[in-house]
Design a protein around this motif. Structure first.
Motif, PDB file in Angstrom:
ATOM      1  N   GLN A  53      -7.560  -8.092   0.096  1.00 47.54           N
ATOM      2  CA  GLN A  53      -6.594  -8.729  -0.833  1.00 47.54           C
ATOM      3  C   GLN A  53      -5.495  -7.699  -0.911  1.00 47.54           C
ATOM      4  OE1 GLN A  53      -9.533 -10.279  -3.809  1.00 47.54           O
ATOM      5  NE2 GLN A  53     -10.463  -8.267  -3.838  1.00 47.54           N
ATOM      6  N   ASN A  54      -4.642  -8.050  -2.180  1.00 46.20           N
ATOM      7  CA  ASN A  54      -3.758  -7.432  -2.666  1.00 46.20           C
ATOM      8  C   ASN A  54      -4.341  -6.179  -3.626  1.00 46.20           C
ATOM      9  OD1 ASN A  54      -1.416  -6.723  -3.499  1.00 46.20           O
ATOM     10  ND2 ASN A  54      -0.866  -8.317  -5.031  1.00 46.20           N
ATOM     11  N   GLN A  55      -5.054  -5.513  -2.916  1.00 48.05           N
ATOM     12  CA  GLN A  55      -5.482  -4.180  -3.549  1.00 48.05           C
ATOM     13  C   GLN A  55      -5.463  -3.062  -2.875  1.00 48.05           C
ATOM     14  OE1 GLN A  55      -9.657  -4.699  -4.293  1.00 48.05           O
ATOM     15  NE2 GLN A  55     -10.115  -4.600  -1.783  1.00 48.05           N
ATOM     16  N   TRP A  56      -5.371  -1.889  -3.493  1.00 47.40           N
ATOM     17  CA  TRP A  56      -5.451  -0.575  -2.751  1.00 47.40           C
ATOM     18  C   TRP A  56      -6.580  -0.104  -2.284  1.00 47.40           C
ATOM     19  CZ3 TRP A  56      -1.354   2.046  -1.424  1.00 47.40           C
ATOM     20  CH2 TRP A  56      -1.273   3.388  -0.831  1.00 47.40           C
ATOM     21  N   SER A  57      -6.853   0.284  -1.098  1.00 49.62           N
ATOM     22  CA  SER A  57      -8.160   0.992  -0.437  1.00 49.62           C
ATOM     23  C   SER A  57      -7.873   2.456  -0.158  1.00 49.62           C
ATOM     24  CB  SER A  57      -8.320  -0.070   0.747  1.00 49.62           C
ATOM     25  OG  SER A  57      -9.401   0.975   1.478  1.00 49.62           O
ATOM     26  N   TRP A  58      -8.878   3.028  -0.329  1.00 48.36           N
ATOM     27  CA  TRP A  58      -8.965   4.527   0.025  1.00 48.36           C
ATOM     28  C   TRP A  58      -9.531   4.795   1.405  1.00 48.36           C
ATOM     29  CZ3 TRP A  58      -5.704   7.284  -2.753  1.00 48.36           C
ATOM     30  CH2 TRP A  58      -5.395   6.780  -4.151  1.00 48.36           C
ATOM     31  N   ARG A  59      -9.970   3.797   2.060  1.00 49.01           N
ATOM     32  CA  ARG A  59     -10.605   4.059   3.229  1.00 49.01           C
ATOM     33  C   ARG A  59     -10.064   3.254   4.274  1.00 49.01           C
ATOM     34  NH1 ARG A  59     -14.652   3.701  -0.410  1.00 49.01           N
ATOM     35  NH2 ARG A  59     -15.274   1.580  -0.036  1.00 49.01           N
ATOM     36  N   TRP A  60      -9.916   1.950   4.140  1.00 52.02           N
ATOM     37  CA  TRP A  60      -8.914   0.844   4.992  1.00 52.02           C
ATOM     38  C   TRP A  60      -7.706   0.746   4.310  1.00 52.02           C
ATOM     39  CZ3 TRP A  60     -10.503  -0.273  10.010  1.00 52.02           C
ATOM     40  CH2 TRP A  60     -11.667   0.406  10.523  1.00 52.02           C
ATOM     41  N   ASN A  61      -6.573   1.343   4.697  1.00 54.80           N
ATOM     42  CA  ASN A  61      -5.303   1.270   4.049  1.00 54.80           C
ATOM     43  C   ASN A  61      -4.350   0.969   4.781  1.00 54.80           C
ATOM     44  OD1 ASN A  61      -2.919   2.398   2.638  1.00 54.80           O
ATOM     45  ND2 ASN A  61      -4.126   2.422   1.039  1.00 54.80           N
ATOM     46  N   ALA A  62      -4.068  -0.365   4.481  1.00 52.79           N
ATOM     47  CA  ALA A  62      -2.854  -1.174   5.312  1.00 52.79           C
ATOM     48  C   ALA A  62      -1.586  -0.199   5.476  1.00 52.79           C
ATOM     49  CB  ALA A  62      -2.776  -2.602   4.712  1.00 52.79           C
ATOM     50  N   GLN A  63      -1.285   0.379   4.204  1.00 50.45           N
ATOM     51  CA  GLN A  63       0.007   1.185   4.504  1.00 50.45           C
ATOM     52  C   GLN A  63      -0.197   2.287   5.498  1.00 50.45           C
ATOM     53  OE1 GLN A  63       2.574   0.629   2.966  1.00 50.45           O
ATOM     54  NE2 GLN A  63       2.569  -0.895   1.453  1.00 50.45           N
ATOM     55  N   ALA A  64      -1.568   2.926   5.506  1.00 49.67           N
ATOM     56  CA  ALA A  64      -1.301   3.939   6.560  1.00 49.67           C
ATOM     57  C   ALA A  64      -1.167   3.638   7.884  1.00 49.67           C
ATOM     58  CB  ALA A  64      -2.961   4.653   6.409  1.00 49.67           C
ATOM     59  N   PHE A  65      -1.610   2.379   8.290  1.00 47.24           N
ATOM     60  CA  PHE A  65      -1.553   1.721   9.491  1.00 47.24           C
ATOM     61  C   PHE A  65       0.068   1.312   9.774  1.00 47.24           C
ATOM     62  CE2 PHE A  65      -6.154   1.179   9.073  1.00 47.24           C
ATOM     63  CZ  PHE A  65      -6.417   1.545  10.292  1.00 47.24           C
ATOM     64  N   ALA A  66       0.585   0.630   8.566  1.00 47.33           N
ATOM     65  CA  ALA A  66       2.195   0.546   8.774  1.00 47.33           C
ATOM     66  C   ALA A  66       2.983   1.595   8.848  1.00 47.33           C
ATOM     67  CB  ALA A  66       2.274  -0.452   7.605  1.00 47.33           C
ATOM     68  N   GLY A  67       2.399   2.630   8.205  1.00 51.77           N
ATOM     69  CA  GLY A  67       3.186   3.906   8.273  1.00 51.77           C
ATOM     70  C   GLY A  67       3.238   4.361   9.801  1.00 51.77           C
ATOM     71  N   ARG A  68       2.097   4.100  10.414  1.00 53.91           N
ATOM     72  CA  ARG A  68       2.263   4.468  11.635  1.00 53.91           C
ATOM     73  C   ARG A  68       2.802   3.615  13.041  1.00 53.91           C
ATOM     74  NH1 ARG A  68      -0.137   9.423  14.086  1.00 53.91           N
ATOM     75  NH2 ARG A  68      -0.629   9.205  16.057  1.00 53.91           N
ATOM     76  N   GLY A  69       3.717   2.468  12.300  1.00 54.64           N
ATOM     77  CA  GLY A  69       4.456   1.832  13.239  1.00 54.64           C
ATOM     78  C   GLY A  69       3.671   0.491  13.560  1.00 54.64           C
ATOM     79  N   TYR A  70       2.520   0.113  12.784  1.00 51.91           N
ATOM     80  CA  TYR A  70       1.843  -1.115  13.409  1.00 51.91           C
ATOM     81  C   TYR A  70       1.981  -2.137  12.345  1.00 51.91           C
ATOM     82  CZ  TYR A  70      -0.379   1.674  16.977  1.00 51.91           C
ATOM     83  OH  TYR A  70      -0.570   2.609  17.795  1.00 51.91           O
ATOM     84  N   ALA A  71       2.148  -3.139  12.749  1.00 55.02           N
ATOM     85  CA  ALA A  71       2.383  -4.490  11.818  1.00 55.02           C
ATOM     86  C   ALA A  71       0.630  -4.661  11.599  1.00 55.02           C
ATOM     87  CB  ALA A  71       2.649  -5.766  12.717  1.00 55.02           C
ATOM     88  N   VAL A  72       0.208  -5.419  10.448  1.00 57.05           N
ATOM     89  CA  VAL A  72      -1.106  -5.280   9.854  1.00 57.05           C
ATOM     90  C   VAL A  72      -1.253  -6.735   9.481  1.00 57.05           C
ATOM     91  CG1 VAL A  72      -2.776  -4.278   8.558  1.00 57.05           C
ATOM     92  CG2 VAL A  72      -0.846  -2.961   9.162  1.00 57.05           C
ATOM     93  N   VAL A  73      -2.333  -7.237  10.174  1.00 59.60           N
ATOM     94  CA  VAL A  73      -2.818  -8.606   9.810  1.00 59.60           C
ATOM     95  C   VAL A  73      -4.182  -8.653   9.422  1.00 59.60           C
ATOM     96  CG1 VAL A  73      -3.131 -11.024  10.853  1.00 59.60           C
ATOM     97  CG2 VAL A  73      -1.259  -9.629  11.387  1.00 59.60           C
ATOM     98  N   PHE A  74      -4.548  -9.040   8.240  1.00 57.47           N
ATOM     99  CA  PHE A  74      -6.200  -9.447   7.990  1.00 57.47           C
ATOM    100  C   PHE A  74      -6.175 -10.734   7.245  1.00 57.47           C
ATOM    101  CE2 PHE A  74      -3.413  -6.546   5.358  1.00 57.47           C
ATOM    102  CZ  PHE A  74      -3.345  -6.822   4.159  1.00 57.47           C
TER     103      PHE A  74
END
Length: 706
Positions: free
Chosen positions: A493-514
């Motif tokens: 949800q709209n929360q920060w994760s220290w293990r499965w972090n959507a921003q880390a995937f987006a920063g790598r150039g991936y669109a993220v869907v969950f």
């Protein structure tokens, strides 16, 4: 009461533009920054950034409302560990500035105020073991309060200030702490290494049972502020206080006059691995009488006791024994009659953390709420709920006088920082107090995100999130990281994760869907219940429909280049997808996923979980366990899969990962195995986290960026 959907990205950016920067919510501030700053001015958020960010936790407002103390974890890359210190901020200052209160190579954490607000107790390992220390705010060095031969695990200060409640892991047969210490010393000298057991648990989470129980003690303070020999107050109830593996001091509480303690415990007998029957017990703070069971009539979970100003006891209670994801309702126990009543029976939300306002006249509660983690107040007279903060993630909170609540607030765009909300004027934007990671985040382009909804299983409304990749440009299409949450009764949800972090995937150039598929909390208990005994059914349909709905709605998603990733139940779903949706994804990443439901039942530790989710023990209901068993469809597997696992994982034993890898390798399916001998169900050490991200990103790059 339902929270509104997250505002659109445009609305968030507009909101941030008209609000003072210090008051902007994390989501709004990040969206505005992403919209306003040239791409070249800010670089991509990385896994290295994620590991190095400061982590705020455990805010504690002083009784006089002047100060807030909190724990801040900073990463020591050289030592490959996090280091914690206690920090302090003056709430009444015109420009509040957080400052470090303790600075030691050891771990300092768990700040707890003295009733007069003049000193702060905390836990520290600076003496060589975890003990209680006290820091006077007027100045001077920290003073050691306890000097026990065993570690102190948690602590609370009596409202009178004359006594501490603390938890210690001791052998229940021992009459004093020296006995426990002597036993451990004897074990060190013993050259044999075998362990013998007469009952489960033999191991739990990441630790083998050693015969000790976490036990609640109290210790009075002498004229010099030193704690005398502690008194065992919970020992006649043979159970862990707090609960294992992640319980804390929210599971016990002093009465307002300091004369009594109420604590939550489950009996550590042979039924413990398949029981969720936690009861509340009341005991004199001086240990002069045995604990008295207050909730013996409920065979489900009772926990998180808090006292109101009139002495009434509020607490959380489930109603269905054996189900850990049942709805936590608030119950109220009358101080005079002892009669109890359900306070929130008509509120279709499960409370995560129960607290009280500073004057103890209102209850406070956090709960998953339509893709957010919201903060509510509850009227103890009638159970009426009022949402104080609805968007983002209220990770933790602490009440201040006058209706203020200091919250650790985060979102998909930013990790927790301190904000202050006004419970008397619900719905107003909280005022920001800290920006603890500005040094990194001001240089990064945090990716914007949006909540969407679609028709899932049985045409029911299901919600998910999409996040744009770093460097997004209109007219281009981007590969997808399709993240699937674990639990399964938790939420992405709209929360920060220290293990499965959507921003880390987006920063790598991936669109993220969950997707918050059927089984996720925050959408009503019936929605949460619906996954039980249907692991490969409704949730799988939601995931299929949710991905296709996102691809259809957002033209910048490249549906032909997608990788599915998940851990725990999310890892289970990777194995299920491999056998039942084998042509959809270019690759799969499976962390700590269940491979075979039969061996999972006989090797996991918390049996209540797998028994509830599969209708009973395997030997009673084998057909239900086997109905959604991923190992039954391995002949259909063909999608390249990266398998990762921790060897200290006793929740989903690492042999499940080995089984997955064996099935892939034996059939010639492209695969790779990454095993961490020093990690449990989670990958926690900084170097291991970086290695995990590196392996995962290289796997995605190889299959999606060809």
């Amino acid at each position: 009461m339902r929270a509104p959907l997250l505002p659109t990205l445009t609305a968030l950016a507009t909101l941030a533009a008209v609000m003072p920067a210090a008051a902007a919510p994390p989501a709004a501030a990040a969206a505005a920054a992403a919209a306003a700053s040239p791409a070249a001015a800010r670089t991509a958020f990385t896994a290295e950034d994620l590991v190095r960010l400061r982590r705020l936790s455990d805010p504690q407002v002083s009784p006089d409302g002047r100060w807030v103390a909190f724990t801040l974890r900073e990463t020591d890359m050289e030592a490959n560990r996090g280091r914690t210190d206690v920090w302090l901020l003056e709430l009444g200052a015109k420009a509040p500035l957080a400052r470090r209160l303790t600075q030691n190579g050891a771990a300092d954490s768990n700040p707890r105020w003295a009733p007069d607000s003049r000193s702060l107790y905390f836990l520290s390992t600076r003496s060589g073991s975890s003990q209680v220390w006290r820091m006077p705010l007027a100045g001077g060095e920290a003073q050691q309060v306890t000097d026990y031969p065993v570690d102190v695990g948690t602590l609370k200060v009596s409202p009178r200030g004359d006594r501490l409640a603390l938890t210690l892991e001791v052998f229940p047969e021992c009459a004093d702490l020296k006995c426990t210490a002597d036993r451990f010393e004897a074990r060190k000298r013993d050259k044999s290494s075998g362990r013998s057991y007469d009952q489960l648990f033999v191991r739990h989470w990441d630790t083998w049972a050693d015969g000790t129980l976490s036990t609640l003690f109290t210790a009075t303070l002498d004229a010099d502020g030193k704690a005398i020999a502690p008194v065992n107050v919970s020992g006649k109830v043979r159970g862990h206080v707090p609960s294992k593996p992640t319980g804390g001091d929210e599971e016990y509480e002093f009465s307002p006059d300091g004369a009594r303690l109420v604590f939550s415990a489950r009996l550590a007998d042979r039924t413990e691995p398949w029981s969720t029957n936690f009861d509340l017990y009341e005991v004199p703070a001086d240990g002069s009488a045995a604990p008295r069971n207050l909730t013996d009539d409920n065979d489900a979970w009772d926990t998180q006791p808090v006292f109101l100003a009139n002495g009434d006891l509020a607490y959380l209670a489930m109603t269905r024994p054996g189900f850990e994801a049942d709805r936590f309702q608030v119950r109220l126990r009358d101080a005079r009659s002892g009669a109890t009543r359900a306070l929130t029976a008509d509120w279709d939300r499960s409370v995560a953390r129960l607290g009280v306002s500073a004057d103890r006249r209102r209850l406070l509660a956090t709960t998953d709420d339509v893709g957010q983690v919201a903060l509510y107040s509850i009227d103890p007279a009638n159970g009426r709920t009022t949402r104080i903060v609805g968007d983002g993630q209220v990770a933790e909170y602490s009440a201040a006088p006058g209706g203020a609540v200091v919250i650790a607030w985060a979102s998909l765009a930013a990790p927790p920082d301190l904000y202050v909300a006004n419970a008397n004027v619900p719905g107003t934007a909280p005022r920001r107090l800290t920006a603890l990671n500005a040094g990194i985040l001001d240089q990064r382009a945090m990716s914007p995100f949006e909540q969407y909804e679609f028709r899932g299983w049985n045409d029911e409304t299901v919600r998910g999130y999409v996040m744009k990749p770093y460097g997004w440009q209109p007219g281009r299409r981007y590969p997808i990281a399709f993240l699937i949450h674990g639990g399964p009764q938790v939420s992405f949800q709209n929360q920060w994760s220290w293990r499965w972090n959507a921003q880390a995937f987006a920063g790598r150039g991936y669109a993220v869907v969950f997707v918050d598929f059927h089984g996720s909390p925050g959408y009503g208990q019936a929605f949460t219940d619906s996954i039980s005994q249907d692991w490969g059914g409704k949730p799988f349909v939601d995931l299929q429909k949710g991905l296709e709905a996102a691809v259809a709605k957002y033209d910048w998603l490249d549906g032909e280049r997608a990788c599915s990733l998940g851990a725990s139940y999310g890892g289970y779903m990777q194995n299920w997808i491999a056998g039942h949706w084998p042509d959809r994804f270019k690759c799969i990443v499976n962390h700590a996923g269940i491979f075979d439901t039969r061996t999972m039942y006989y090797t996991t530790e918390e049996l209540w979980f797998t028994e509830w989710e599969n209708g009973g023990p395997y030997y009673v209901k084998p057909e239900l366990h086997e109905k959604f068993n991923p190992s039954a469809s391995v002949t259909k597997w063909k999608t390249p899969m990266l398998v990762t696992h921790g060897q200290l994982d006793y929740r989903v034993p690492y042999t499940q990962g080995i089984g997955t890898f064996t099935a892939l390798q034996r059939q010639g399916v492209e695969s790779r195995l990454l095993v961490f001998p020093d990690e449990n169900h989670w990958v926690l050490k900084p170097a291991n986290s970086l290695q995990w991200h590196d392996e995962v990103f290289r796997w995605l790059d190889a299959h999606l960026k060809r």
